[in-house]
Design an enzyme around this catalytic site. Structure first.
Site, PDB file in Angstrom:
ATOM      1  NE  ARG A  52      -0.490   0.441   4.964  1.00 41.51           N
ATOM      2  CZ  ARG A  52      -0.212   1.635   5.434  1.00 41.51           C
ATOM      3  NH1 ARG A  52      -0.569   2.716   4.741  1.00 41.51           N
ATOM      4  NH2 ARG A  52       0.416   1.800   6.586  1.00 41.51           N
TER       5      ARG A  52
ATOM      6  NE  ARG B 248      -2.070  10.563   6.422  1.00 41.96           N
ATOM      7  CZ  ARG B 248      -1.031  10.879   7.163  1.00 41.96           C
ATOM      8  NH1 ARG B 248      -0.581  12.120   7.156  1.00 41.96           N
ATOM      9  NH2 ARG B 248      -0.446   9.974   7.902  1.00 41.96           N
TER      10      ARG B 248
ATOM     11  NE  ARG C 206      19.736  -2.048  -1.705  1.00 41.61           N
ATOM     12  CZ  ARG C 206      20.636  -1.663  -2.588  1.00 41.61           C
ATOM     13  NH1 ARG C 206      21.501  -2.530  -3.091  1.00 41.61           N
ATOM     14  NH2 ARG C 206      20.701  -0.383  -2.972  1.00 41.61           N
TER      15      ARG C 206
ATOM     16  NE  ARG D 226      16.429   8.595   5.484  1.00 46.22           N
ATOM     17  CZ  ARG D 226      15.641   8.125   6.440  1.00 46.22           C
ATOM     18  NH1 ARG D 226      14.389   8.538   6.534  1.00 46.22           N
ATOM     19  NH2 ARG D 226      16.074   7.225   7.300  1.00 46.22           N
TER      20      ARG D 226
ATOM     21  CD  GLU E 291      19.529   7.774   5.821  1.00 47.05           C
ATOM     22  OE1 GLU E 291      18.849   6.924   5.192  1.00 47.05           O
ATOM     23  OE2 GLU E 291      19.226   8.184   6.956  1.00 47.05           O
TER      24      GLU E 291
ATOM     25  CE1 TYR F  58      13.558  -0.707   9.103  1.00 45.21           C
ATOM     26  CE2 TYR F  58      11.191  -0.453   9.416  1.00 45.21           C
ATOM     27  CZ  TYR F  58      12.476   0.067   9.440  1.00 45.21           C
ATOM     28  OH  TYR F  58      12.677   1.374   9.808  1.00 45.21           O
TER      29      TYR F  58
ATOM     30  CG  ASP G 253       8.526   1.069  12.430  1.00 41.21           C
ATOM     31  OD1 ASP G 253       9.515   1.412  11.760  1.00 41.21           O
ATOM     32  OD2 ASP G 253       7.356   1.088  11.993  1.00 41.21           O
TER      33      ASP G 253
END
Length: 364
Positions: free
Chosen positions: A170, A174, A247, A278, A298, A346, A348
């Site tokens: 996804r 918004r 990666r 970024r 980065e 991964y 958070d």
């Protein structure tokens, strides 16, 4: 003889160490780097808290996890609102009404929805067969070309047409003028950086940095009744089925003799011909009044031996390989495997804490 040897002083290992010490267990933490904290390590550089291993923004919908992390530091009210630079033009992220106005001049949700719907018709009802088609099916050609394609190809080191569709399940869209990247109720940055959190978690616990578990495995195993391992799971089992793919990232930091370089903590560079993904300006995470600033670029890179593995490549080949290692891990009753590298996924930060607290329940 310790009750627990914890391999790795990142957020998972340190949470486990803190909770086990509260239970009266003796704990030894070993860390191969020259500092604690893993990838959330921050250091004070000339008055600015620098995120050495990339931006880390704490966010969660769990009141329990938010209260838990706040016992170790005061958090500010930072709101993650990155912007994208595509060929010199600036766009708001995540994709919202500000973005749609910048792209097309759309002023109402209905105008933006009609534009995206028209562009999604490009697939003509076909099931997306790669990442490019999946992205277009979600947000249309314009957003994909300017804000998704180049960034994603740099991040993964492959053409979007060669990447599987499931990587982008996804994309946040918004139809409001809301630049807050996360939907989570709680969000912020610890005032004074993340390292203090790990220091408080490890207070009263023996920690040995510059200590690689694999150089003296037999000796370290003999030191404790149980092991909590947070390193790469394939390395633990001597890569016997082959190496999992990752990666990696390379960071280049610069000091600028100006108080404000880019006006935002995070600016994504989405064009393919810009080699970095970024630029982070650290002082905007934890604002301080200094006449200078520090930025970090980065650069994504293909992981090789000796580099830090950051992002697991969760395709069918690697996930199948991980399941074989996971079967070995489950058979090893002395060792608990936890965290980003040991679970090849991964996480958070709030998920890491939640995972550690859940795994600790099984240790009681």
């Amino acid at each position: 003889m310790f009750d627990y040897l914890i391999v790795g002083s990142g957020l998972y290992g340190s949470t486990c160490a803190y909770e086990l010490k509260k239970r009266g267990k003796s704990v030894l933490v070993i860390e191969k780097r020259d500092h604690i904290g893993g990838n959330i390590y921050t250091e004070n550089v000339d008055g600015i808290q620098v995120h050495r291993y990339g931006a880390h923004i704490f966010h969660t919908n769990s009141r329990e996890i938010w209260d838990y992390i706040n016992q170790f530091a005061d958090f500010n009210r930072y709101t993650n609102s990155p912007v994208a630079n595509y060929q010199g033009k600036i766009y708001n992220l995540p994709f919202n009404m500000n973005t749609f106005y910048q792209l097309w001049g759309s002023r109402t949700p209905a105008e933006a929805q009609a534009k995206i719907a028209a562009q999604r018709q490009e697939l003509d009802g076909r099931e997306p067969s790669n990442l490019e088609e999946q992205a277009i099916s979600l947000v249309g050609r314009d957003i994909y070309e300017k804000l998704v394609k180049g960034y994603t190809e740099k991040q993964w080191g492959r053409s979007a047409t060669e990447l599987p569709a499931f990587i982008i399940k996804r994309l946040p869209v918004r139809f409001t003028y809301d630049n807050n990247y996360f939907n989570d109720q709680f969000q912020g940055i610890p005032i004074g950086g993340y390292t203090q959190i790990i220091e408080k978690m490890l207070t009263g616990i023996e920690v040995r940095c510059n200590t690689d578990f694999f150089t003296k495995q037999a000796e370290y195993r003999s030191l404790a009744k149980h092991i909590i391992y947070t390193g790469p799971i394939d390395q633990y089992f001597s890569y016997q089925f082959g190496k999992l793919e990752y990666r990696s990232l390379r960071f280049e930091s610069e000091r600028h003799e100006t108080p404000n370089v880019q006006g935002n903590a995070v600016v994504n560079y989405t064009a393919r011909d810009v080699p970095y993904t970024r630029i982070i300006e650290h002082k905007h995470f934890d604002p301080v009044d200094t006449p200078h600033s520090i930025i970090t670029r980065e650069y994504p890179a293909e992981w090789q031996e000796g580099m830090e593995p950051y992002y697991p490549i969760n395709n069918e080949l690697n996930d199948s390989l991980y399941r074989r290692y996971r079967a070995l891990a489950k058979a090893d009753t002395k060792v608990i495997f936890g965290g980003r590298l040991a679970e090849y996924r991964y996480y958070d930060m709030h998920q890491i804490i939640g995972s550690a607290l859940k795994d600790l329940q099984s240790m009681s």
